[in-house]
Design a protein around this motif. Structure first.
Motif, mmCIF file in Angstrom:
data_model
loop_
_atom_site.group_PDB
_atom_site.id
_atom_site.type_symbol
_atom_site.label_atom_id
_atom_site.label_comp_id
_atom_site.label_asym_id
_atom_site.label_seq_id
_atom_site.Cartn_x
_atom_site.Cartn_y
_atom_site.Cartn_z
ATOM 1 N N SER A 1 17.275 23.323 7.199
ATOM 2 C CA SER A 1 18.741 23.805 7.312
ATOM 3 C C SER A 1 19.585 24.239 5.993
ATOM 4 N N ASP A 2 18.726 23.770 4.986
ATOM 5 C CA ASP A 2 19.710 23.939 3.463
ATOM 6 C C ASP A 2 18.778 23.329 2.751
ATOM 7 N N TYR A 3 19.016 23.821 1.705
ATOM 8 C CA TYR A 3 17.975 23.856 0.476
ATOM 9 C C TYR A 3 18.204 23.238 -1.188
ATOM 10 N N TYR A 4 17.763 22.311 -1.129
ATOM 11 C CA TYR A 4 18.596 21.756 -3.333
ATOM 12 C C TYR A 4 17.531 22.051 -3.911
ATOM 13 N N PRO A 5 17.402 23.298 -4.732
ATOM 14 C CA PRO A 5 16.635 24.008 -5.406
ATOM 15 C C PRO A 5 16.548 22.657 -7.114
ATOM 16 N N GLU B 1 25.332 12.891 0.046
ATOM 17 C CA GLU B 1 25.139 14.162 0.168
ATOM 18 C C GLU B 1 24.194 14.763 -0.278
ATOM 19 N N PRO B 2 23.275 14.863 -0.367
ATOM 20 C CA PRO B 2 22.286 15.296 -1.305
ATOM 21 C C PRO B 2 22.939 16.863 -2.642
ATOM 22 N N ILE B 3 21.788 16.382 -3.822
ATOM 23 C CA ILE B 3 22.838 17.212 -4.680
ATOM 24 C C ILE B 3 22.089 18.234 -5.617
ATOM 25 N N SER B 4 22.397 19.300 -5.540
ATOM 26 C CA SER B 4 21.413 19.899 -7.369
ATOM 27 C C SER B 4 22.374 20.031 -8.112
ATOM 28 N N PRO C 1 20.992 25.672 -10.133
ATOM 29 C CA PRO C 1 20.156 26.443 -9.267
ATOM 30 C C PRO C 1 18.947 26.384 -9.184
ATOM 31 N N TRP D 1 26.586 24.454 -6.436
ATOM 32 C CA TRP D 1 25.641 23.748 -7.448
ATOM 33 C C TRP D 1 26.431 23.019 -7.939
ATOM 34 N N LYS E 1 33.316 22.881 -5.798
ATOM 35 C CA LYS E 1 33.050 22.324 -4.407
ATOM 36 C C LYS E 1 34.496 21.699 -3.678
ATOM 37 N N GLU F 1 23.532 33.123 -6.034
ATOM 38 C CA GLU F 1 21.985 32.109 -5.856
ATOM 39 C C GLU F 1 21.837 32.907 -3.802
ATOM 40 N N LEU G 1 20.267 31.978 1.867
ATOM 41 C CA LEU G 1 20.875 31.197 2.686
ATOM 42 C C LEU G 1 21.476 30.493 2.189
ATOM 43 N N LYS G 2 21.610 29.907 0.674
ATOM 44 C CA LYS G 2 22.253 28.617 0.281
ATOM 45 C C LYS G 2 23.924 28.721 1.179
ATOM 46 N N THR H 1 25.465 27.717 4.654
ATOM 47 C CA THR H 1 24.985 26.928 4.723
ATOM 48 C C THR H 1 25.910 26.595 4.307
#
Lengths: 549, 176
Positions: A388-392, A401-404, A407, B75, B80, B107, B110-111, B114
Motif C-alpha cells: 500500500s505504501d512504502y517509506y524508504p 502519518e509515517p515519514i520518510s 528517498p 519525502w 507535501k 522516485e 509506486l511512491k 500512492t
C-alpha cells in the motif's frame, strides 16, 4: 609646465628625470645626486602627467609599485588566513546554521569569528576576488606605464650623451689620451669581439648588448596576466567543470556538467591483495593492517542523447563501455570521469515470507525492489501481498502519518495488505526493520527473510579547457624570469672630451662584476683611462692602493 | 591641437581599460555562484518526460501558455504542504492558460502513484528517472518552482515553500 625644456633644447614630458635626447639631469634631485637613477632610463612614467580627471587618478593609483606590493601582501595574507581552518567546501554541512555550528564546535570563539567574517568561504568571497582583480589591474597598468617609455627611450637613445650624464654613471673614468680616434677604433673592434652592438658618431661610441633582458619583468607579467585570464575563463560556462556524482549499481544517471551524456553503472569492484599474491611486497603490512586495497573500479556504459534530443527522453545512443579505475578516467568530449569514492552495501532489495502466525507455515516468498517496488506480489499459494505504501528512509510517525526523511532506502518500512483465502478482505500490517505494527490482531504476518545490497560509486566529472592557457601563462612567466635573470643589459659609452681627453662610462642592470671585467679587456686593448665603480667602496680602495704602489 | 587630441585619446583608452578590468572582476564575482546558471529571463530548457498516464509531456508543448513547473519529492515536507494549494489553483487556472507541471525527482512509480491518490492530484506529474531534468535546471533544494511565461522564458524562480496566496499571484503573473 607640462613640458620640461632641457638646455639642449629638447622638450621632455612631465616627470622626466634625464633628458631623452642628451641625458642631462632634469630634476633638482638628479642634478644634486652623485649617481643617477637609471631604472627607467630616467624617462617619465606615463602616469606622471598632470593629475586631471578621476580616471587619471585611478590610473596613477594602480601604476604605483608601492600600491602593487601592498596588494600582493594583502592577497598573500588573506590567502594564508583562508588555510587556518577548513574552507566551507570541505565541511559536511549544507545550511548556514550548520556551518556556524560546525566552526563553533570545533574551533570555539576563533571559529565563530572566522565564520562571521566570511573566512570560511575566502576564495569565493567578493572581496578576495576584488583583491585578485586589483592585483591584475596593478600588474597591467604598472607594466604598461613603464615598458612603453622604457622601450621608447632605449630605442631612440643617442650615441653621444652629455658629459654630465656620463659623469653621473656608476662606472666612470676620464683621462688624457694620445690618440682618441685610434682608441675608439680599437675599442670598437674589441667590443665587437665581446659581442656588443657598437655605434660610433661624432667621436662618441656606444656599445650595447642584451637589451632584451630589460623586457624580462614585462614578459613575466604578461605570463601572470594570461594565467589570471585563464582562471577568469573558468567562470564562463563550458570552460571548466568540476562536479561529483554518486551512482548506484544498475542506475543510469545524467552526468552533471556534461549535458546530453548519461552513465550507467554496471558494477563496482573493490579488490584487496591476498596473502598469496603479494606476500613478498605487502606480507608484513598485510599482517599488521589486515587489508590492502588493490583496485577500485566502476564498470560503466556511456550514452549520449541523439542530436536535438531533450533531457528526460529515453532516446539514448550507446557510446562505449569502460572500466573506470583510479587514475584511468573515462574520457569523452574533453571530459574526464574519475573514480574517487565508494559506499558499500546499500540496501537494494528485501525478500519476505508470508506466514500464518499460528502454524508458522509459509504461504510463499516475495522480493521487493527498494528503488522500484511493485504494487502487488502474487505468491505461489495463491495469496497476494499488496504494497500500500512504502517509506524508504522511515523516520517515525508525524501527524498520524509515517515519514520518510529521504528517498534513499536507509531504513525501509512498508505497509502491506495481506490477502489470503482465509481473509479475502486482507489484513493490514506495518513492517519496518525489527518492528511490526498491526491495527488489529492479524492471523498472518510478513516475515523478513533476507536482503540484497549494492554498491555506490563516487565519481568526479572534470573538464578544464583553460589548462593549456594556464600552461602557456606559466611558460611565458618562466621565459620572462630567465630573460631578466640570466642575461644583463650592458652598455659602455666612450667619447672624446672637449680637450682631447677620453670619457668612459658603463651601465648594467645587474652583474656589475662582469661588466667591469669586459671593460677591463677593452681598456687594455684601447688604452682607455682607468675608471672607478663609485658604489663599490672596495674597488675604489683597491684602485687607490694600486695607485700608491 | 594635436596634444589635446592625444590627451583625449589617452583618457578614452584608460577609461576603456579600467572598465574592462572592472567588468572582469564583477563578472567573476557574479558567476561564482553556480546555482544561478539559470536566471530570470533565460529560456527555460525544454525536456520530455512521460507522465504516470503514459503521455509524453514536453515543455515546448505548452508554448503560448504559462507553465508553473514544480520540482518535488514525496519525502519532502514542504512539497507535501503546497500540493493541495497547487491542486486548487490548477482547477482555477486551467481554463486561463496556466498549467501546472510537477516533476518528481527519481522516485518509484509506486511512491508517486500512492501520493497522487492520497492527495487527489489531477495535474500532470512526471518522474525524472535519470535526474537529467534536475541537472538541466540546477535543482538544489526541494521544492523549487519555475514560473515560465508564454514565450517559454523564466519569469521567476522560487526555492522554498509557497502559501496558497503566493501561488495565486504567481500564476496570475504568467497568465497569457
Amino acid at each position: 609646465m607640462s613640458k620640461i625644456k632641457c638646455q639642449c633644447g629638447h622638450d621632455n614630458p612631465f616627470g622626466t628625470v634625464l633628458c631623452e635626447r642628451c641625458g642631462r639631469p632634469q630634476t633638482e634631485e638628479a642634478k644634486e645626486s652623485k649617481l643617477v637613477d637609471m631604472r627607467y632610463e630616467g624617462a617619465a612614467r606615463r602616469s606622471q602627467t598632470y593629475k586631471r580627471s578621476i580616471i587619471d587618478k585611478i590610473w596613477n593609483f594602480f601604476s604605483s609599485v608601492k600600491i602593487g606590493i601592498s596588494i600582493i601582501v594583502a592577497v598573500l595574507a588573506t590567502a594564508a588566513i583562508g588555510t587556518i581552518f577548513p574552507q566551507k567546501m570541505y565541511v559536511a554541512a549544507s545550511t548556514e546554521a550548520e556551518f556556524a555550528a560546525y566552526y563553533e564546535r570545533l574551533y570555539g570563539l576563533a571559529g565563530t569569528i572566522y565564520y562571521k567574517l566570511g573566512f570560511h568561504d575566502m576564495y569565493n568571497s567578493w572581496w578576495f576576488i576584488t583583491l585578485v582583480g586589483m592585483l591584475g589591474t596593478s600588474i597591467i597598468i604598472a607594466s604598461v606605464d613603464r615598458v612603453i617609455p622604457l622601450y621608447k627611450s632605449l630605442k631612440k637613445q643617442r650615441t653621444k650623451r652629455h658629459p654630465s650624464f656620463m659623469k653621473k654613471q656608476r662606472i666612470y673614468g676620464e683621462g688624457p689620451s694620445e690618440d682618441p680616434e685610434a682608441a675608439l677604433i680599437k675599442a670598437e673592434e674589441k667590443l665587437k669581439e665581446l659581442r656588443y652592438n657598437v655605434k660610433i658618431e661624432n667621436g662618441a661610441l656606444l656599445a650595447e648588448k642584451n637589451r632584451f633582458s630589460r623586457w624580462g619583468p614585462y614578459v613575466n607579467h604578461l605570463g601572470l596576466i594570461i594565467f589570471l585570464f585563464g582562471i577568469l575563463l573558468r567562470g564562463i560556462p563550458g570552460f571548466y567543470v568540476d562536479e561529483t556524482m554518486w551512482i548506484r549499481e544498475g542506475e543510469t544517471r545524467s552526468i552533471p556538467g556534461a549535458e546530453g551524456y548519461y552513465l550507467e553503472s554496471k558494477q563496482f569492484i573493490m579488490e584487496n591483495y591476498t596473502k598469496e599474491e603479494a606476500d613478498e611486497v605487502f606480507g608484513d603490512a598485510l599482517e599488521r593492517v589486515g587489508m590492502i586495497a588493490k583496485n577500485y573500479q566502476t564498470d560503466v556504459a556511456l550514452y549520449k542523447t541523439p542530436e536535438g534530443g531533450l533531457p528526460g527522453s529515453d532516446e539514448m545512443d550507446f557510446v562505449k563501455d569502460y572500466s573506470i579505475i583510479v587514475n584511468k578516467p573515462l574520457k569523452f568530449d574533453g571530459y574526464n570521469v574519475f573514480q574517487m569514492d565508494f559506499r558499500l552495501d546499500e540496501l537494494k532489495s528485501m525478500t519476505f515470507q508470508l506466514t500464518e502466525k499460528a502454524t508458522e507455515s509459509s504461504l510463499g516468498e516475495f522480493t521487493v525492489d527498494l528503488t522500484n517496488p511493485e504494487r502487488e506480489y502474487e505468491l505461489d499459494s495463491g495469496a497476494r501481498v499488496i504494497l500500500s505504501d512504502y517509506y524508504p528512509d522511515y523516520d517515525g510517525v508525524k501527524d498520524g502519518e509515517p515519514i520518510s526523511k529521504s528517498p534513499i532506502p536507509n531504513n525501509p518500512a512498508f505497509i502491506f495488505k495481506m490477502v489470503t483465502q482465509a481473509k479475502p478482505e486482507g489484513e493490514m500490517s506495518f513492517v519496518a526493520i525489527k518492528q511490526t505494527l498491526e491495527t488489529e490482531v492479524n492471523d498472518y504476518k510478513v516475515k523478513f527473510v533476507s536482503a540484497e545490497t549494492r554498491d555506490i560509486s563516487g565519481l568526479t566529472v572534470r573538464k578544464d579547457k583553460t589548462l593549456y592557457l594556464l600552461l602557456l601563462g606559466g611558460i611565458i612567466f618562466m621565459i620572462g624570469v630567465s630573460q631578466g635573470a640570466y642575461w644583463n643589459h650592458r652598455r659602455i659609452w666612450i667619447q672624446k672630451g672637449s680637450n682631447g681627453e677620453l670619457l668612459v662610462a658603463g651601465h648594467t642592470n645587474k652583474n656589475w662584476f662582469s661588466l667591469k671585467k669586459e671593460l677591463d679587456q677593452v681598456k687594455d686593448v684601447a688604452n682607455l683611462p682607468s675608471y672607478e665603480d663609485r658604489q663599490d667602496k672596495e674597488s675604489i680602495l683597491q684602485d687607490k692602493e694600486v695607485d700608491k704602489v | 591641437m594635436a596634444k589635446a587630441d592625444q590627451k583625449k585619446t589617452r583618457l578614452i583608452i584608460r577609461t576603456i581599460v579600467l572598465l574592462l578590468l572592472v567588468s572582469a572582476v564583477v563578472y567573476t564575482i557574479a558567476s561564482k555562484d553556480k546555482v544561478r546558471v539559470l536566471a530570470v529571463g533565460d529560456k527555460a530548457p525544454d525536456f520530455e518526460l512521460v507522465d504516470l498516464e503514459g503521455n509524453k509531456q514536453r515543455l515546448s508543448d505548452y508554448k503560448g501558455e504559462g507553465v508553473f513547473l514544480n520540482f518535488w519529492g514525496t519525502w519532502c515536507g514542504p512539497c507535501k504542504k503546497e500540493m493541495p494549494y497547487m491542486e486548487n489553483q490548477h482547477i482555477a487556472f486551467e481554463e486561463k492558460g496556466v498549467n501546472i507541471l510537477a516533476v518528481n525527482i527519481a522516485e518509484s512509480n509506486l511512491k508517486v502513484e500512492t501520493f497522487i491518490e492520497q492527495y487527489g492530484l489531477t495535474f500532470p506529474i512526471v518522474i525524472d528517472k535519470d535526474k537529467s531534468v534536475k541537472e538541466a535546471y540546477n535543482i538544489v533544494p526541494l521544492p523549487t518552482t519555475f514560473l515560465i511565461n508564454k514565450d517559454g522564458r523564466i519569469e521567476k524562480i522560487i526555492t522554498r515553500e509557497m502559501s496558497e496566496k503566493e501561488i495565486i499571484s504567481l500564476m496570475e503573473s504568467i497568465q497569457p
